[in-house]
Design a protein around this motif. Structure first.
Motif, PDB file in Angstrom:
ATOM      1  N   VAL A  27     -38.816   3.575 -49.650  1.00  0.00           N
ATOM      2  CA  VAL A  27     -38.296   4.287 -48.475  1.00  0.00           C
ATOM      3  C   VAL A  27     -38.052   3.355 -47.300  1.00  0.00           C
ATOM      4  O   VAL A  27     -37.098   3.539 -46.540  1.00  0.00           O
ATOM      5  CB  VAL A  27     -39.280   5.413 -48.080  1.00  0.00           C
ATOM      6  N   SER A  28     -38.886   2.340 -47.139  1.00  0.00           N
ATOM      7  CA  SER A  28     -38.840   1.502 -45.940  1.00  0.00           C
ATOM      8  C   SER A  28     -37.479   0.872 -45.656  1.00  0.00           C
ATOM      9  O   SER A  28     -37.034   0.867 -44.500  1.00  0.00           O
ATOM     10  CB  SER A  28     -39.919   0.418 -46.043  1.00  0.00           C
ATOM     11  N   PRO A  29     -36.763   0.330 -46.652  1.00  0.00           N
ATOM     12  CA  PRO A  29     -35.462  -0.288 -46.336  1.00  0.00           C
ATOM     13  C   PRO A  29     -34.420   0.692 -45.785  1.00  0.00           C
ATOM     14  O   PRO A  29     -33.455   0.264 -45.138  1.00  0.00           O
ATOM     15  CB  PRO A  29     -35.014  -0.856 -47.689  1.00  0.00           C
ATOM     16  N   ALA A  30     -34.610   1.999 -46.031  1.00  0.00           N
ATOM     17  CA  ALA A  30     -33.624   2.983 -45.587  1.00  0.00           C
ATOM     18  C   ALA A  30     -33.939   3.555 -44.217  1.00  0.00           C
ATOM     19  O   ALA A  30     -33.156   4.367 -43.706  1.00  0.00           O
ATOM     20  CB  ALA A  30     -33.533   4.120 -46.601  1.00  0.00           C
ATOM     21  N   ILE A  31     -35.053   3.153 -43.601  1.00  0.00           N
ATOM     22  CA  ILE A  31     -35.498   3.736 -42.345  1.00  0.00           C
ATOM     23  C   ILE A  31     -35.442   2.688 -41.239  1.00  0.00           C
ATOM     24  O   ILE A  31     -35.803   1.534 -41.438  1.00  0.00           O
ATOM     25  CB  ILE A  31     -36.932   4.294 -42.469  1.00  0.00           C
TER      26      ILE A  31
ATOM     27  N   ALA B 161     -36.331  10.791 -52.052  1.00  0.00           N
ATOM     28  CA  ALA B 161     -35.164  11.264 -51.292  1.00  0.00           C
ATOM     29  C   ALA B 161     -35.588  12.202 -50.168  1.00  0.00           C
ATOM     30  O   ALA B 161     -35.047  12.146 -49.056  1.00  0.00           O
ATOM     31  CB  ALA B 161     -34.184  11.965 -52.232  1.00  0.00           C
ATOM     32  N   LEU B 162     -36.575  13.065 -50.449  1.00  0.00           N
ATOM     33  CA  LEU B 162     -37.084  13.965 -49.416  1.00  0.00           C
ATOM     34  C   LEU B 162     -37.645  13.173 -48.241  1.00  0.00           C
ATOM     35  O   LEU B 162     -37.386  13.498 -47.070  1.00  0.00           O
ATOM     36  CB  LEU B 162     -38.163  14.867 -50.008  1.00  0.00           C
ATOM     37  N   LEU B 163     -38.402  12.130 -48.511  1.00  0.00           N
ATOM     38  CA  LEU B 163     -38.992  11.322 -47.448  1.00  0.00           C
ATOM     39  C   LEU B 163     -37.916  10.613 -46.630  1.00  0.00           C
ATOM     40  O   LEU B 163     -38.016  10.519 -45.399  1.00  0.00           O
ATOM     41  CB  LEU B 163     -39.961  10.305 -48.052  1.00  0.00           C
ATOM     42  N   ILE B 164     -36.902  10.118 -47.295  1.00  0.00           N
ATOM     43  CA  ILE B 164     -35.835   9.412 -46.567  1.00  0.00           C
ATOM     44  C   ILE B 164     -35.092  10.362 -45.644  1.00  0.00           C
ATOM     45  O   ILE B 164     -34.870  10.068 -44.461  1.00  0.00           O
ATOM     46  CB  ILE B 164     -34.872   8.736 -47.572  1.00  0.00           C
TER      47      ILE B 164
ATOM     48  N   TYR C  95     -36.542  11.945 -42.108  1.00  0.00           N
ATOM     49  CA  TYR C  95     -36.456  11.286 -40.805  1.00  0.00           C
ATOM     50  C   TYR C  95     -35.288  11.812 -39.971  1.00  0.00           C
ATOM     51  O   TYR C  95     -35.251  11.572 -38.764  1.00  0.00           O
ATOM     52  CB  TYR C  95     -36.341   9.775 -40.993  1.00  0.00           C
ATOM     53  N   ASP C  96     -34.338  12.492 -40.603  1.00  0.00           N
ATOM     54  CA  ASP C  96     -33.256  13.112 -39.831  1.00  0.00           C
ATOM     55  C   ASP C  96     -33.755  14.347 -39.089  1.00  0.00           C
ATOM     56  O   ASP C  96     -33.330  14.608 -37.958  1.00  0.00           O
ATOM     57  CB  ASP C  96     -32.107  13.495 -40.770  1.00  0.00           C
TER      58      ASP C  96
ATOM     59  N   GLN D   6     -42.129  11.383 -33.376  1.00  0.00           N
ATOM     60  CA  GLN D   6     -41.975  12.635 -32.648  1.00  0.00           C
ATOM     61  C   GLN D   6     -42.693  13.767 -33.392  1.00  0.00           C
ATOM     62  O   GLN D   6     -42.597  13.877 -34.616  1.00  0.00           O
ATOM     63  CB  GLN D   6     -40.499  13.004 -32.490  1.00  0.00           C
ATOM     64  N   PHE D   7     -43.400  14.589 -32.629  1.00  0.00           N
ATOM     65  CA  PHE D   7     -44.043  15.766 -33.194  1.00  0.00           C
ATOM     66  C   PHE D   7     -43.007  16.879 -33.381  1.00  0.00           C
ATOM     67  O   PHE D   7     -42.056  16.983 -32.601  1.00  0.00           O
ATOM     68  CB  PHE D   7     -45.163  16.267 -32.275  1.00  0.00           C
ATOM     69  N   PRO D   8     -43.165  17.718 -34.414  1.00  0.00           N
ATOM     70  CA  PRO D   8     -42.256  18.857 -34.563  1.00  0.00           C
ATOM     71  C   PRO D   8     -42.458  19.873 -33.450  1.00  0.00           C
ATOM     72  O   PRO D   8     -43.535  19.982 -32.875  1.00  0.00           O
ATOM     73  CB  PRO D   8     -42.634  19.442 -35.930  1.00  0.00           C
ATOM     74  N   ASN D   9     -41.401  20.612 -33.165  1.00  0.00           N
ATOM     75  CA  ASN D   9     -41.487  21.662 -32.163  1.00  0.00           C
ATOM     76  C   ASN D   9     -42.468  22.746 -32.616  1.00  0.00           C
ATOM     77  O   ASN D   9     -42.373  23.246 -33.735  1.00  0.00           O
ATOM     78  CB  ASN D   9     -40.103  22.274 -31.931  1.00  0.00           C
ATOM     79  N   PRO D  10     -43.445  23.120 -31.771  1.00  0.00           N
ATOM     80  CA  PRO D  10     -44.473  24.088 -32.214  1.00  0.00           C
ATOM     81  C   PRO D  10     -43.900  25.428 -32.660  1.00  0.00           C
ATOM     82  O   PRO D  10     -44.354  26.000 -33.663  1.00  0.00           O
ATOM     83  CB  PRO D  10     -45.362  24.240 -30.967  1.00  0.00           C
ATOM     84  N   SER D  11     -42.914  25.949 -31.937  1.00  0.00           N
ATOM     85  CA  SER D  11     -42.352  27.244 -32.327  1.00  0.00           C
ATOM     86  C   SER D  11     -41.610  27.145 -33.653  1.00  0.00           C
ATOM     87  O   SER D  11     -41.743  28.021 -34.522  1.00  0.00           O
ATOM     88  CB  SER D  11     -41.416  27.766 -31.227  1.00  0.00           C
TER      89      SER D  11
END
Length: 258
Positions: free
Chosen positions: A57-61, A150-153, A156-157, A163-168
Motif C-alpha cells: 500500500v505504501s507506494p500508492a499513498i 485495494a480497500l486500504l488504498i 485514503y480518498d 484526519q478523524f472521520p466526521n462523528p455524525s
C-alpha cells in the motif's frame, strides 16, 4: 561514497516515514480483519502480514513530509490513523459476526445449540464454527488479501491521512453496517427458522391428535437430522450470498446499504 550516502539518507528517511504512517492504519486494520486477524493467528504472523500489506500500500499513498511534523501532529496522526484502520476492520468483522449469529439462530432452531457451544474463546455453536471457517476459506480463496489491499488504498480518498472521520457520518455508517449485518444474519438463517416453524406446527398437530404419544422423543431426531440436511444442501448458497455481500463492502465500504 560519502556523497552517495548523503543522497540516500533523505530517501531512506522519507521511505521509512511513509511506511510508518501507512503502517499505523494497516496494523489496526489487520489486527481485527477476517482470516488474517483471527485470535488463533500468532501475533508475530499478524505483524508480518501487516508489514506485507504496508509494502504493497505504501507506494500508492502520499503522506505529509516528516520535516513538517511536530510532536502534537505525530500524536494526532497516530490516533487518527489507528482509529481509521479499526473502523475499516470493524466493518469487515461485522460480516463474521453475522455468520456467527446465523449459526446461533440455526442451531437454536434445530436443537443443536449446545453441541461444542463452549469449546473456544467465543462460545458459539458448532454450526456457527462450520459456517465461519468455511466462509473464511472461501474469502481467502476468492482473493481477500487483494481486495483488502485495494480497500486500504482507496480508503485514503474517503478517510484522508491524519484526519478523524466526521462523528455524525460515523454514527450513521455504524448504524447502517450493524443493521446490514443483522439483516444478513437473519436472511441466511431463514431456512432453519422456517424448518423449525414447520416442525413445531407438525409436532403440535400430532400431539393434539395423539396425546398419549411422546412426540418430543419421536420428533427430536427429526429436527436434528433436518437441520443437518439443510446445512449440507444450503451452505453453498448461504456462503455465496455472504461472499457477495462481503465483496460489495470491499468495493464500497462507505456506500449506502440496501
Amino acid at each position: 561514497m560519502i556523497p552517495l550516502q548523503d543522497s540516500l539518507t533523505p530517501l531512506v528517511a522519507d521511505g521509512l516515514w511513509q511506511a510508518f504512517a501507512v503502517f499505523l492504519r494497516i496494523g489496526a486494520f489487520v489486527s481485527i480483519m477476517p482470516a488474517f486477524g483471527e485470535s488463533v493467528i500468532p501475533t508475530r504472523v499478524k505483524l508480518a502480514i501487516a508489514f506485507a500489506f504496508t509494502l504493497i500500500v505504501s507506494p500508492a499513498i502520499e503522506v505529509p513530509s516528516y520535516a513538517t511534523i511536530l510532536l502534537g501532529d505525530l500524536i494526532w496522526l497516530i490516533l487518527s490513523e489507528t482509529i481509521n484502520g479499526l473502523l475499516l476492520g470493524i466493518g469487515l468483522r461485522l460480516f463474521i459476526l453475522a455468520l456467527q449469529t446465523t449459526g446461533s439462530i440455526a442451531a437454536q432452531s434445530t436443537s443443536l445449540s449446545q453441541i461444542l457451544g463452549g469449546a473456544a474463546v467465543e462460545p458459539i455453536p458448532a454450526m456457527a464454527y462450520i459456517l465461519v471457517f468455511a466462509a473464511l476459506a472461501l474469502a481467502v480463496t476468492a482473493g481477500l488479501h487483494i481486495k483488502a489491499a485495494a480497500l486500504l488504498i482507496y480508503s485514503y480518498d474517503t478517510l484522508p491521512i491524519g484526519q478523524f472521520p466526521n462523528p455524525s457520518d460515523l454514527s450513521e455508517w455504524g448504524l447502517a453496517q450493524t443493521s446490514h449485518a443483522m439483516s444478513l444474519a437473519f436472511t441466511l438463517a431463514a431456512p432453519f427458522v422456517i424448518l423449525s416453524l414447520l416442525y413445531n406446527l407438525a409436532l403440535g398437530a400430532i400431539n393434539k391428535a395423539m396425546p398419549q404419544l411422546m412426540v418430543a422423543f419421536v420428533g427430536a431426531p427429526v429436527i436434528t437430522a433436518g437441520g443437518l440436511f439443510i446445512l449440507c444442501i444450503a451452505s453453498p448458497l448461504l456462503l455465496s450470498t455472504w461472499l457477495d455481500a462481503l465483496d460489495a463492502y470491499l468495493a464500497n465500504p462507505f456506500g449506502a446499504r440496501p
